[in-house]
Write a protein that holds these residues in place. Structure first.
Motif, PDB file in Angstrom:
ATOM      1  N   ASP A   1      22.152 -10.143 -18.334  1.00 42.04           N
ATOM      2  CA  ASP A   1      21.531 -11.464 -18.565  1.00 42.04           C
ATOM      3  C   ASP A   1      20.787 -12.045 -17.371  1.00 42.04           C
ATOM      4  OD1 ASP A   1      23.976 -11.772 -17.298  1.00 42.04           O
ATOM      5  OD2 ASP A   1      24.606 -13.528 -18.454  1.00 42.04           O
ATOM      6  N   ARG A   2      21.290 -11.845 -16.132  1.00 39.18           N
ATOM      7  CA  ARG A   2      20.671 -12.518 -14.995  1.00 39.18           C
ATOM      8  C   ARG A   2      19.722 -11.624 -14.193  1.00 39.18           C
ATOM      9  NH1 ARG A   2      24.771 -14.041 -11.393  1.00 39.18           N
ATOM     10  NH2 ARG A   2      23.609 -15.814 -10.615  1.00 39.18           N
ATOM     11  N   ASP A   3      19.360 -10.491 -14.763  1.00 40.26           N
ATOM     12  CA  ASP A   3      18.562  -9.522 -13.995  1.00 40.26           C
ATOM     13  C   ASP A   3      17.055  -9.793 -13.980  1.00 40.26           C
ATOM     14  OD1 ASP A   3      20.798  -8.172 -13.206  1.00 40.26           O
ATOM     15  OD2 ASP A   3      20.686  -6.642 -14.776  1.00 40.26           O
ATOM     16  N   ALA A   4      16.542 -10.588 -14.903  1.00 34.57           N
ATOM     17  CA  ALA A   4      15.088 -10.818 -14.959  1.00 34.57           C
ATOM     18  C   ALA A   4      14.757 -12.066 -14.142  1.00 34.57           C
ATOM     19  CB  ALA A   4      14.633 -10.966 -16.411  1.00 34.57           C
ATOM     20  N   VAL A   5      14.312 -11.847 -12.915  1.00 30.62           N
ATOM     21  CA  VAL A   5      14.173 -12.946 -11.944  1.00 30.62           C
ATOM     22  C   VAL A   5      12.699 -13.262 -11.658  1.00 30.62           C
ATOM     23  CG1 VAL A   5      16.376 -12.402 -10.836  1.00 30.62           C
ATOM     24  CG2 VAL A   5      14.286 -11.308  -9.991  1.00 30.62           C
ATOM     25  N   VAL A   6      12.456 -14.490 -11.212  1.00 33.47           N
ATOM     26  CA  VAL A   6      11.082 -14.887 -10.873  1.00 33.47           C
ATOM     27  C   VAL A   6      10.871 -14.790  -9.368  1.00 33.47           C
ATOM     28  CG1 VAL A   6       9.395 -16.776 -10.876  1.00 33.47           C
ATOM     29  CG2 VAL A   6      10.851 -16.398 -12.872  1.00 33.47           C
ATOM     30  N   THR A   7       9.793 -14.140  -8.986  1.00 36.60           N
ATOM     31  CA  THR A   7       9.381 -14.106  -7.576  1.00 36.60           C
ATOM     32  C   THR A   7       7.925 -14.548  -7.492  1.00 36.60           C
ATOM     33  OG1 THR A   7       8.747 -11.797  -7.807  1.00 36.60           O
ATOM     34  CG2 THR A   7      10.909 -12.215  -6.832  1.00 36.60           C
ATOM     35  N   GLY A   8       7.474 -14.822  -6.281  1.00 37.31           N
ATOM     36  CA  GLY A   8       6.056 -15.134  -6.057  1.00 37.31           C
ATOM     37  C   GLY A   8       5.683 -16.576  -6.324  1.00 37.31           C
TER      38      GLY A   8
ATOM     39  N   LYS B   1      15.128  -7.364 -11.386  1.00 40.27           N
ATOM     40  CA  LYS B   1      15.524  -7.346  -9.975  1.00 40.27           C
ATOM     41  C   LYS B   1      15.564  -5.906  -9.449  1.00 40.27           C
ATOM     42  CE  LYS B   1      19.163 -10.078  -9.358  1.00 40.27           C
ATOM     43  NZ  LYS B   1      20.625 -10.324  -9.285  1.00 40.27           N
ATOM     44  N   ASN B   2      14.921  -5.651  -8.316  1.00 38.69           N
ATOM     45  CA  ASN B   2      14.967  -4.320  -7.680  1.00 38.69           C
ATOM     46  C   ASN B   2      14.555  -4.452  -6.217  1.00 38.69           C
ATOM     47  OD1 ASN B   2      12.204  -4.662  -7.742  1.00 38.69           O
ATOM     48  ND2 ASN B   2      11.772  -2.903  -9.061  1.00 38.69           N
TER      49      ASN B   2
ATOM     50  N   LYS C   1       9.940   3.473 -29.815  1.00 36.57           N
ATOM     51  CA  LYS C   1       9.558   4.891 -29.687  1.00 36.57           C
ATOM     52  C   LYS C   1       8.064   5.023 -29.450  1.00 36.57           C
ATOM     53  CE  LYS C   1      13.387   6.747 -32.079  1.00 36.57           C
ATOM     54  NZ  LYS C   1      14.468   7.562 -31.607  1.00 36.57           N
ATOM     55  N   GLU C   2       7.266   4.142 -30.077  1.00 38.07           N
ATOM     56  CA  GLU C   2       5.806   4.280 -29.990  1.00 38.07           C
ATOM     57  C   GLU C   2       5.242   3.785 -28.666  1.00 38.07           C
ATOM     58  OE1 GLU C   2       7.529   2.938 -32.439  1.00 38.07           O
ATOM     59  OE2 GLU C   2       6.695   3.422 -34.411  1.00 38.07           O
ATOM     60  N   CYS C   3       6.012   2.993 -27.927  1.00 38.34           N
ATOM     61  CA  CYS C   3       5.524   2.464 -26.644  1.00 38.34           C
ATOM     62  C   CYS C   3       5.382   3.623 -25.663  1.00 38.34           C
ATOM     63  CB  CYS C   3       6.493   1.421 -26.108  1.00 38.34           C
ATOM     64  SG  CYS C   3       6.052   0.852 -24.465  1.00 38.34           S
ATOM     65  N   THR C   4       4.232   3.694 -24.978  1.00 41.83           N
ATOM     66  CA  THR C   4       3.944   4.827 -24.097  1.00 41.83           C
ATOM     67  C   THR C   4       4.421   4.600 -22.657  1.00 41.83           C
ATOM     68  OG1 THR C   4       1.741   3.923 -23.741  1.00 41.83           O
ATOM     69  CG2 THR C   4       1.941   5.609 -25.453  1.00 41.83           C
ATOM     70  N   ALA C   5       5.103   3.488 -22.399  1.00 37.75           N
ATOM     71  CA  ALA C   5       5.632   3.242 -21.040  1.00 37.75           C
ATOM     72  C   ALA C   5       6.622   4.349 -20.663  1.00 37.75           C
ATOM     73  CB  ALA C   5       6.319   1.874 -20.985  1.00 37.75           C
ATOM     74  N   SER C   6       6.843   4.526 -19.353  1.00 38.71           N
ATOM     75  CA  SER C   6       7.748   5.574 -18.878  1.00 38.71           C
ATOM     76  C   SER C   6       9.169   5.350 -19.409  1.00 38.71           C
ATOM     77  CB  SER C   6       7.773   5.574 -17.344  1.00 38.71           C
ATOM     78  OG  SER C   6       8.278   4.342 -16.863  1.00 38.71           O
ATOM     79  N   GLU C   7       9.898   6.457 -19.562  1.00 41.50           N
ATOM     80  CA  GLU C   7      11.302   6.367 -20.004  1.00 41.50           C
ATOM     81  C   GLU C   7      12.109   5.528 -19.015  1.00 41.50           C
ATOM     82  OE1 GLU C   7      12.418   7.263 -23.016  1.00 41.50           O
ATOM     83  OE2 GLU C   7      10.293   7.739 -23.285  1.00 41.50           O
ATOM     84  N   GLU C   8      11.757   5.635 -17.713  1.00 34.82           N
ATOM     85  CA  GLU C   8      12.477   4.874 -16.682  1.00 34.82           C
ATOM     86  C   GLU C   8      12.344   3.372 -16.916  1.00 34.82           C
ATOM     87  OE1 GLU C   8      10.390   7.393 -16.135  1.00 34.82           O
ATOM     88  OE2 GLU C   8      11.229   8.765 -14.638  1.00 34.82           O
ATOM     89  N   TYR C   9      11.133   2.941 -17.279  1.00 35.74           N
ATOM     90  CA  TYR C   9      10.873   1.514 -17.527  1.00 35.74           C
ATOM     91  C   TYR C   9      11.721   1.019 -18.706  1.00 35.74           C
ATOM     92  CZ  TYR C   9       7.802  -2.653 -17.386  1.00 35.74           C
ATOM     93  OH  TYR C   9       7.287  -3.920 -17.254  1.00 35.74           O
ATOM     94  N   LYS C  10      11.714   1.829 -19.773  1.00 36.08           N
ATOM     95  CA  LYS C  10      12.504   1.459 -20.954  1.00 36.08           C
ATOM     96  C   LYS C  10      13.998   1.403 -20.620  1.00 36.08           C
ATOM     97  CE  LYS C  10       9.184   3.585 -24.143  1.00 36.08           C
ATOM     98  NZ  LYS C  10       8.963   4.497 -25.266  1.00 36.08           N
ATOM     99  N   GLU C  11      14.476   2.412 -19.869  1.00 34.32           N
ATOM    100  CA  GLU C  11      15.891   2.460 -19.474  1.00 34.32           C
ATOM    101  C   GLU C  11      16.275   1.242 -18.640  1.00 34.32           C
ATOM    102  OE1 GLU C  11      18.625   4.521 -19.912  1.00 34.32           O
ATOM    103  OE2 GLU C  11      17.459   5.390 -21.547  1.00 34.32           O
ATOM    104  N   ALA C  12      15.345   0.816 -17.756  1.00 31.67           N
ATOM    105  CA  ALA C  12      15.629  -0.343 -16.896  1.00 31.67           C
ATOM    106  C   ALA C  12      15.900  -1.575 -17.760  1.00 31.67           C
ATOM    107  CB  ALA C  12      14.465  -0.601 -15.939  1.00 31.67           C
TER     108      ALA C  12
END
Ligand code: TUI
Length: 315
Positions: free
Chosen positions: A217-224, A235-236, A200-211
């Motif tokens: 499990d496999r959505d956090a991918v490495v690029t670059g 992933k987006n 609740k205290e994190c000031t990041a956007s609600e969209e970021y938290k919802e994401a």
């Protein structure tokens, strides 16, 4: 109820939990909430200029008398200014990322700051120990943001065997099972990032938290990887575009430029499609936005339970 380690004595904190110094996300509000709940809250300087970070430091000081930290991202164009600010403000704990804090360690310690660099390898952990740092944070590739190659599971015990200073594990830890696991590997505590984004205290956007809440499990991918600065994101459209460019062999500079400023777009403006949604592999296990104190109290309770249950199973 508590789980005590050397780290608690060294940093004068109640629980062996350090909050990740996430750029844009780790503001004074979040850092103060974590310190008030008995962990070590950490402001993330990221690429921000010194005047912005000075305001965040003052904010934490106005909200709590407990120790807190500042993470200095050494690739930042403002890194030198942030280093001078940290010394001027005598920030209790300095963590560093994305580079070697080398010659600055002594200057921080001269004003009473504890210095805890993030390292992605045994070799760098050894070099940091020779500089007399107070502890190291060993970050596995499960983490969000800029990552190394090795996993927390493989890297933490190797660093524990190689150095005599306290080791804090990072990457892949979001609950008490994770904290119990890294304590079993010989760590003196854990650095936790992604779990605190969904507070609740994190000031990041609600969209970021919802994401993060919606991630699997496999959505956090490495690029670059081609740029030499691999980054773990959810992933987006942005990660797909970067993937395509890397596959066709685009100029790494062009790829690096595509990522510039994109973290702010996601964290502040809520653009989770084209922005950079940095988050760790634990995103798939985070289901609810809670108060920081609830998150920490639950982690500690579950750590004790995990350790005790595993004992009774082998008795
Ligand atoms: O620093 C992080 N995570 C970060 S920084 C960041 S901002 C950024 N954005 C785009 C490209 C690059 C950075 C987002 N997330 N974690 C700590 C960390 N440090 N992980 C790995 C390292 C690291 C890597 C190399 C630490 C030292 C190092 O040393 C190389 C050398 O100089 O010997």
């Amino acid at each position: 109820m508590s789980v005590k380690t050397d780290l608690c004595d060294i940093l004068e904190i109640e629980h062996p939990i350090i909050q990740g110094g996430m750029a844009w996300v780790a503001t004074g509000e979040l850092a103060a909430a974590v310190s008030r709940a008995g962990g070590l809250g950490v402001i993330g300087a990221g690429n921000a200029p010194a005047d912005v970070i000075e305001t965040e430091i003052d904010k934490v000081k106005s909200l709590t008398d407990r120790p807190f930290g500042l993470n200095i991202m050494l690739l930042s164009p403002f890194a030198d200014d942030i280093i001078e600010l940290a010394i001027k403000k005598k920030v209790p704990v300095i963590t560093t990322g994305a580079g070697n804090p080398g010659k600055h360690v002594k200057r921080f310690q001269e004003v009473g700051s504890k210095v805890i660099p993030v390292v992605p390898s045994v070799a760098l952990a050894r070099r940091m120990e020779r500089l007399d740092v107070d502890a190291v944070i060993v970050e596995g590739t499960e983490a969000g943001g800029h990552v190394g190659e090795l996993t927390t599971m493989a890297l933490v015990p190797q660093v524990v065997d190689a150095v005599d200073i306290p080791v804090i594990a990072a990457g892949g830890i979001a609950d008490g099972r994770g904290l119990a696991a890294v304590l079993a590997l010989g760590a003196a505590g854990a650095q936790i990032g992604t779990r605190f984004v969904c507070s609740k205290e994190c000031t990041a956007s609600e969209e970021y938290k919802e994401a993060i809440l919606n991630a699997r499990d496999r959505d956090a991918v490495v690029t670059g990887r081609s740029t030499g600065h691999p980054v773990r994101n959810l992933k987006n459209a942005l990660t797909k575009k970067i993937d395509k460019m890397e596959k066709k062999g685009s100029d790494p500079k062009e790829i690096e430029e595509l990522g510039t400023g994109k973290l702010r777009d996601a964290v502040v403006d809520g653009d989770i499609k084209e922005g950079s949604v940095m988050a760790g592999q634990v995103s798939g296990m985070i289901a609810e936005i809670k108060y920081v104190k609830e998150i920490i109290d639950e982690i500690i309770k579950e750590t004790k339970k995990s350790i005790e249950e595993n004992y009774t199973m082998i008795e």
